[in-house]
Design an enzyme around this catalytic site. Structure first.
Site, mmCIF file in Angstrom:
data_model
loop_
_atom_site.group_PDB
_atom_site.id
_atom_site.type_symbol
_atom_site.label_atom_id
_atom_site.label_comp_id
_atom_site.label_asym_id
_atom_site.label_seq_id
_atom_site.Cartn_x
_atom_site.Cartn_y
_atom_site.Cartn_z
ATOM 1 N N ALA A 41 66.248 42.555 -1.745
ATOM 2 C CA ALA A 41 67.063 43.745 -1.944
ATOM 3 C C ALA A 41 68.208 43.413 -2.893
ATOM 4 O O ALA A 41 68.526 42.244 -3.136
ATOM 5 C CB ALA A 41 67.604 44.249 -0.612
ATOM 6 N N GLY A 68 63.188 41.739 1.049
ATOM 7 C CA GLY A 68 62.512 43.007 0.812
ATOM 8 C C GLY A 68 61.238 42.864 0.012
ATOM 9 O O GLY A 68 60.306 43.660 0.164
ATOM 10 N N GLU A 113 58.618 41.923 2.449
ATOM 11 C CA GLU A 113 58.343 43.098 3.277
ATOM 12 C C GLU A 113 57.476 44.118 2.541
ATOM 13 O O GLU A 113 56.557 44.703 3.129
ATOM 14 C CB GLU A 113 59.663 43.719 3.712
ATOM 15 N N GLU A 127 67.218 36.594 5.161
ATOM 16 C CA GLU A 127 68.365 37.474 5.413
ATOM 17 C C GLU A 127 69.444 36.838 6.288
ATOM 18 O O GLU A 127 70.636 37.103 6.104
ATOM 19 C CB GLU A 127 67.891 38.784 6.059
#
Length: 267
Positions: free
Chosen positions: A72, A117, A120, A140
């Site tokens: 992200a 991300g 993911e 994270e």
């Protein structure tokens, strides 16, 4: 369909759609704009492709060589309030669900970093092809965060709960050898070009089969993933019976008996 986006590229060739996250200077990081554009594209695509008139397969990849999606956009996230962060997570989660709901198979083609991300997003596709340079992980916790786009849920389902916890708690990188060993990655390739070509060859071969049957198999497997074996078998049996009403089933079985190639219409 609208194909005029700033952070993603979309093209269709030989009934194979390709979405490319196109922020190479930011290692294709997932900003709010990237997620918003993916969301708009997928929703429009789903509506337009109900009868498989646009594509029968899809590839998700990242621009250039360094990263699939490095994660992200952390700089953007530092400015978010708690409410804004939750909305951002829900937008990203919605995109992962949309990839799962698509009526066609989706291959994540991962080169370079697929962290946070990026990992993911890759896990929300039907399966992952990767190059030898691919690196996965959910780092994270190193930033005082947790995965927010489905990582706490999908990684466990793919590699097992304890392995997923170990990877997530450590925040460590998962090199391609381990990613292949634990079943996160299906196939490994020398280069991005070889990987993309292999994905296209796979999808082209899959497209010879009934697109309706592939969609039903995808739907049933995804739905059954969260059910007990008994409930999952019930979903499968109902879908198996319902597919006997389809034109593709009639054509496929007739072609087999008549020793000819079937002509499927996706219904």
């Amino acid at each position: 369909m609208n194909t005029n986006y700033e952070t993603i590229l979309f093209e269709v060739e030989n009934e194979i759609a390709t979405i490319t996250v196109n922020r190479p200077k930011a290692l294709n990081a997932l900003s709010h704009q990237v997620h918003s554009e993916i969301n708009a594209l997928l929703k429009e695509f789903m509506e337009a492709n109900k009868d498989f008139t646009i594509a029968k397969g899809m590839i998700l990849t990242g621009a250039e060589e360094k990263a699939f999606i490095a994660g992200a956009d952390i700089k953007e996230m530092t400015l978010m309030s708690a409410d804004e962060a939750e909305a951002f997570a829900r937008l990203g989660q919605d995109n992962t669900l949309l990839f799962e709901l698509l009526n066609i198979p989706v291959i994540a083609c991962v080169n370079g970093y697929a962290l946070g991300g990026g990992c993911e997003m890759a896990m929300s596709c039907d399966f992952i092809f990767a190059t030898k340079t691919a690196v996965f992980g959910q780092p994270e916790v190193k930033l005082g965060l947790i995965p927010g786009f489905g990582g706490t849920q999908r990684l466990s389902k793919l590699v097992g709960r304890n392995r997923a916890k170990e990877i997530t708690y450590s925040g460590r990188n998962v090199a391609i050898e381990e990613a292949k060993e634990i079943g996160l990655v299906v196939s490994v390739f020398e280069s991005k070009e070889e990987m993309i070509e292999a994905a296209k060859v796979y999808l082209s071969k899959a497209m010879r089969n009934s697109p309706h049957a592939i969609y039903e198999a995808k739907r049933v497997m995804n739905e059954g993933n969260d059910l007990t074996i008994t409930d999952g078998l019930n979903v499968e049996a109902k879908a198996f019976g319902a597919i006997f009403n389809s034109a593709d089933m009639r054509e496929g079985t007739a072609a087999f008996v008549e020793k000819r190639k079937p002509v499927f219409i996706g219904k």
